[in-house]
Design an enzyme around this catalytic site. Structure first.
Site, PDB file in Angstrom:
ATOM      1  N   LEU A   1       5.810  -6.968  11.553  1.00 17.61           N
ATOM      2  CA  LEU A   1       4.863  -6.162  12.324  1.00 17.61           C
ATOM      3  C   LEU A   1       5.454  -5.648  13.635  1.00 17.61           C
ATOM      4  O   LEU A   1       6.312  -6.287  14.248  1.00 17.61           O
ATOM      5  CB  LEU A   1       3.611  -6.995  12.613  1.00 17.61           C
ATOM      6  CG  LEU A   1       2.891  -7.513  11.365  1.00 17.61           C
ATOM      7  CD1 LEU A   1       1.672  -8.341  11.774  1.00 17.61           C
ATOM      8  CD2 LEU A   1       2.470  -6.367  10.446  1.00 17.61           C
ATOM      9  N   HIS A   2       4.968  -4.469  14.026  1.00 18.75           N
ATOM     10  CA  HIS A   2       5.357  -3.848  15.302  1.00 18.75           C
ATOM     11  C   HIS A   2       4.121  -3.218  15.922  1.00 18.75           C
ATOM     12  O   HIS A   2       3.019  -3.326  15.357  1.00 18.75           O
ATOM     13  CB  HIS A   2       6.492  -2.832  15.069  1.00 18.75           C
ATOM     14  CG  HIS A   2       6.198  -1.845  13.977  1.00 18.75           C
ATOM     15  ND1 HIS A   2       5.149  -0.949  14.041  1.00 18.75           N
ATOM     16  CD2 HIS A   2       6.798  -1.626  12.772  1.00 18.75           C
ATOM     17  CE1 HIS A   2       5.133  -0.211  12.944  1.00 18.75           C
ATOM     18  NE2 HIS A   2       6.117  -0.608  12.142  1.00 18.75           N
TER      19      HIS A   2
ATOM     20  N   MET B   1       2.885  -4.546   5.161  1.00 16.84           N
ATOM     21  CA  MET B   1       3.947  -5.284   4.477  1.00 16.84           C
ATOM     22  C   MET B   1       4.637  -6.248   5.457  1.00 16.84           C
ATOM     23  O   MET B   1       5.745  -6.720   5.185  1.00 16.84           O
ATOM     24  CB  MET B   1       4.964  -4.318   3.863  1.00 16.84           C
ATOM     25  CG  MET B   1       4.321  -3.424   2.799  1.00 16.84           C
ATOM     26  SD  MET B   1       5.468  -2.787   1.584  1.00 16.84           S
ATOM     27  CE  MET B   1       6.562  -1.832   2.618  1.00 16.84           C
TER      28      MET B   1
ATOM     29  N   HIS C   1       1.653  -1.230  13.674  1.00 12.29           N
ATOM     30  CA  HIS C   1       0.687  -2.051  12.930  1.00 12.29           C
ATOM     31  C   HIS C   1      -0.408  -2.561  13.872  1.00 12.29           C
ATOM     32  O   HIS C   1      -1.591  -2.552  13.528  1.00 12.29           O
ATOM     33  CB  HIS C   1       1.369  -3.277  12.315  1.00 12.29           C
ATOM     34  CG  HIS C   1       2.446  -2.974  11.316  1.00 12.29           C
ATOM     35  ND1 HIS C   1       3.772  -3.235  11.551  1.00 12.29           N
ATOM     36  CD2 HIS C   1       2.389  -2.445  10.065  1.00 12.29           C
ATOM     37  CE1 HIS C   1       4.495  -2.892  10.495  1.00 12.29           C
ATOM     38  NE2 HIS C   1       3.678  -2.399   9.577  1.00 12.29           N
TER      39      HIS C   1
ATOM     40  N   GLN D   1       0.621   8.769   2.130  1.00 14.82           N
ATOM     41  CA  GLN D   1      -0.102   7.562   1.710  1.00 14.82           C
ATOM     42  C   GLN D   1      -1.557   7.634   2.172  1.00 14.82           C
ATOM     43  O   GLN D   1      -2.487   7.387   1.392  1.00 14.82           O
ATOM     44  CB  GLN D   1       0.589   6.336   2.304  1.00 14.82           C
ATOM     45  CG  GLN D   1      -0.202   5.048   2.192  1.00 14.82           C
ATOM     46  CD  GLN D   1       0.621   3.847   2.628  1.00 14.82           C
ATOM     47  OE1 GLN D   1       1.450   3.365   1.885  1.00 14.82           O
ATOM     48  NE2 GLN D   1       0.390   3.366   3.835  1.00 14.82           N
TER      49      GLN D   1
ATOM     50  N   SER E   1       9.165  -0.766  10.341  1.00 15.65           N
ATOM     51  CA  SER E   1       9.814  -2.060  10.074  1.00 15.65           C
ATOM     52  C   SER E   1      11.263  -1.845   9.668  1.00 15.65           C
ATOM     53  O   SER E   1      12.104  -2.724   9.841  1.00 15.65           O
ATOM     54  CB  SER E   1       9.076  -2.808   8.963  1.00 15.65           C
ATOM     55  OG  SER E   1       7.717  -2.965   9.302  1.00 15.65           O
TER      56      SER E   1
ATOM     57  N   GLU F   1      -1.091   7.307  10.257  1.00 16.79           N
ATOM     58  CA  GLU F   1      -0.628   8.679   9.953  1.00 16.79           C
ATOM     59  C   GLU F   1       0.872   8.721   9.754  1.00 16.79           C
ATOM     60  O   GLU F   1       1.408   9.673   9.207  1.00 16.79           O
ATOM     61  CB  GLU F   1      -1.024   9.629  11.094  1.00 16.79           C
ATOM     62  CG  GLU F   1      -2.497   9.915  11.145  1.00 16.79           C
ATOM     63  CD  GLU F   1      -2.858  10.888  12.261  1.00 16.79           C
ATOM     64  OE1 GLU F   1      -1.961  11.287  13.038  1.00 16.79           O
ATOM     65  OE2 GLU F   1      -4.048  11.227  12.346  1.00 16.79           O
TER      66      GLU F   1
HETATM   67  P1  AMP Z   1       3.801  -0.897   6.301  1.00 16.09           P
HETATM   68  O1  AMP Z   1       3.830  -2.320   6.759  1.00 16.09           O
HETATM   69  O2  AMP Z   1       5.025  -0.121   6.658  1.00 16.09           O
HETATM   70  O3  AMP Z   1       3.383  -0.753   4.856  1.00 16.09           O
HETATM   71  O4  AMP Z   1       2.650  -0.203   7.134  1.00 16.09           O
HETATM   72  C1  AMP Z   1       1.349  -0.739   7.149  1.00 16.09           C
HETATM   73  C2  AMP Z   1       0.441   0.253   7.832  1.00 16.09           C
HETATM   74  O5  AMP Z   1       0.889   0.485   9.160  1.00 16.09           O
HETATM   75  C3  AMP Z   1       0.427   1.617   7.120  1.00 16.09           C
HETATM   76  O6  AMP Z   1      -0.893   2.134   7.132  1.00 16.09           O
HETATM   77  C4  AMP Z   1       1.340   2.444   8.004  1.00 16.09           C
HETATM   78  O7  AMP Z   1       1.071   3.819   7.969  1.00 16.09           O
HETATM   79  C5  AMP Z   1       1.036   1.871   9.371  1.00 16.09           C
HETATM   80  N1  AMP Z   1       2.129   2.156  10.303  1.00 16.09           N
HETATM   81  C6  AMP Z   1       3.455   1.895  10.119  1.00 16.09           C
HETATM   82  N2  AMP Z   1       4.174   2.348  11.166  1.00 16.09           N
HETATM   83  C7  AMP Z   1       3.294   2.925  12.025  1.00 16.09           C
HETATM   84  C8  AMP Z   1       3.421   3.590  13.277  1.00 16.09           C
HETATM   85  N3  AMP Z   1       4.605   3.768  13.872  1.00 16.09           N
HETATM   86  N4  AMP Z   1       2.293   4.043  13.877  1.00 16.09           N
HETATM   87  C9  AMP Z   1       1.085   3.878  13.279  1.00 16.09           C
HETATM   88  N5  AMP Z   1       0.891   3.256  12.098  1.00 16.09           N
HETATM   89  C10 AMP Z   1       1.986   2.787  11.478  1.00 16.09           C
END
Ligand code: AMP
Length: 283
Positions: free
Chosen positions: A33-34, A30, A37, A153, A186, A148
């Site tokens: 990014l960090h 979404m 991601h 999810q 995020s 994870e």
């Molecule tokens: P999001 O943008 O929050 O929907 O996340 C996109 C993808 O990044 C999803 O598969 C999340 O599980 C993964 N993700 C988010 N935060 C982390 C994190 N701290 N470590 C590993 N994967 C992450």
């Protein structure tokens, strides 16, 4: 690196990569990014020849009272980060491109979608499954990478790919954390400095669970109770749930055994809702 908003153009670009014999990976995000991601992108880069990242804040997985409008968005910064990671294609559609105005068919996540996060966020996993199915059918990836961090999810996407015979291999990647244990998210930008400090209580509660199990505790209710107590000790945090479940079925367990188990926690810190989880291993 290409940035496309059109489904048709993404289909064409991926088809071209396939014609060249490339193995295609998709990393759905979404945006905002960090490093979490980027760890998925790096895993995708390692295992595929053509990496597609989607950046889409999916309205259908947010509840009416949730933070869809406020959710952080910074596509230019995201593009810079993804360019530096060697991503081939960024798919950044608008909601109007993703969904027909009269779209009505959705994907039902089944019972896995009704527990834990699903119990607190009705409709969330149906929205997630629907958009992930659409992304799979637009990008037709061989591999798809999920964190994870969002354990439920990941579990549901795995089950969905299996149950609907989707021709994609779903790969889970470990949670990336700050030095003090806070899982990167995020939504962490919503936290004030005081709340940011308090937010470590989620990870502390998971470590409490892990330590108890390593020390021989096998009663899942005792472990979940200790997690709850840890969160309760933090004034700025308000617990939503702390659970010890079967790592595959997400069903509550009474006793820890050789079967893989997972501890999951959700809490509000100030106005911000945070989640985290950890594997619980016996012996
Ligand atoms: P999001 O943008 O929050 O929907 O996340 C996109 C993808 O990044 C999803 O598969 C999340 O599980 C993964 N993700 C988010 N935060 C982390 C994190 N701290 N470590 C590993 N994967 C992450």
């Amino acid at each position: 690196m290409e940035r496309l908003a059109s489904k048709q153009e993404v289909r064409q670009a991926v088809a071209e990569a396939r014609r060249e014999g490339k193995r295609v990976a998709l990393v759905p995000t979404m945006g905002a990014l960090h490093e979490g991601h980027l760890s998925l992108v790096s895993a995708a880069r390692d295992r595929a020849d053509y990496v597609v990242v989607s950046v889409f804040v999916n309205p259908t997985q947010f509840g009416p009272e949730e933070d869809f409008e406020a959710y952080p968005r910074d596509i230019e910064r995201d593009m810079d980060l993804l360019g530096a990671e060697g991503v081939d294609l960024v798919f950044a559609p608008t909601p109007e491109i993703m969904y027909a105005s009269d779209a009505a068919v959705t994907v039902d996540p089944g019972p896995l979608g009704g527990v834990l996060e699903g119990a607190v966020r009705p409709g969330h996993f149906s929205g997630m499954c629907t958009v992930v199915t659409k992304l799979f059918s637009i990008a037709l990836p061989d591999l798809a990478f999920f964190g994870e961090k969002d354990y439920q999810q990941l579990t549901i996407v795995r089950a969905m790919a299996r149950d609907l015979d989707l021709p994609v291999k779903v790969i889970g990647c470990p949670t990336v954390r700050e030095c003090d244990g806070l899982a990167l998210s995020s939504r962490n930008v919503y936290l004030s400095s005081e709340e940011r400090h308090a937010a470590t209580v989620l990870y502390r509660s998971l470590r409490t669970a892990e330590t108890l199990v390593l020390d021989g505790e096998r009663d899942a209710a005792v472990v979940a109770g200790a997690m709850r107590d840890t969160v309760a000790s933090e004034e700025l945090a308000e617990i939503e749930y702390a659970a010890v479940v079967d790592a595959v079925t997400l069903e509550p367990i009474t006793a820890l055994s050789d079967r893989p188990a997972r501890a999951l926690v959700a809490a509000r810190v100030g106005g911000t809702r945070l989640i985290d989880n950890i594997a619980l291993e016996v012996g």
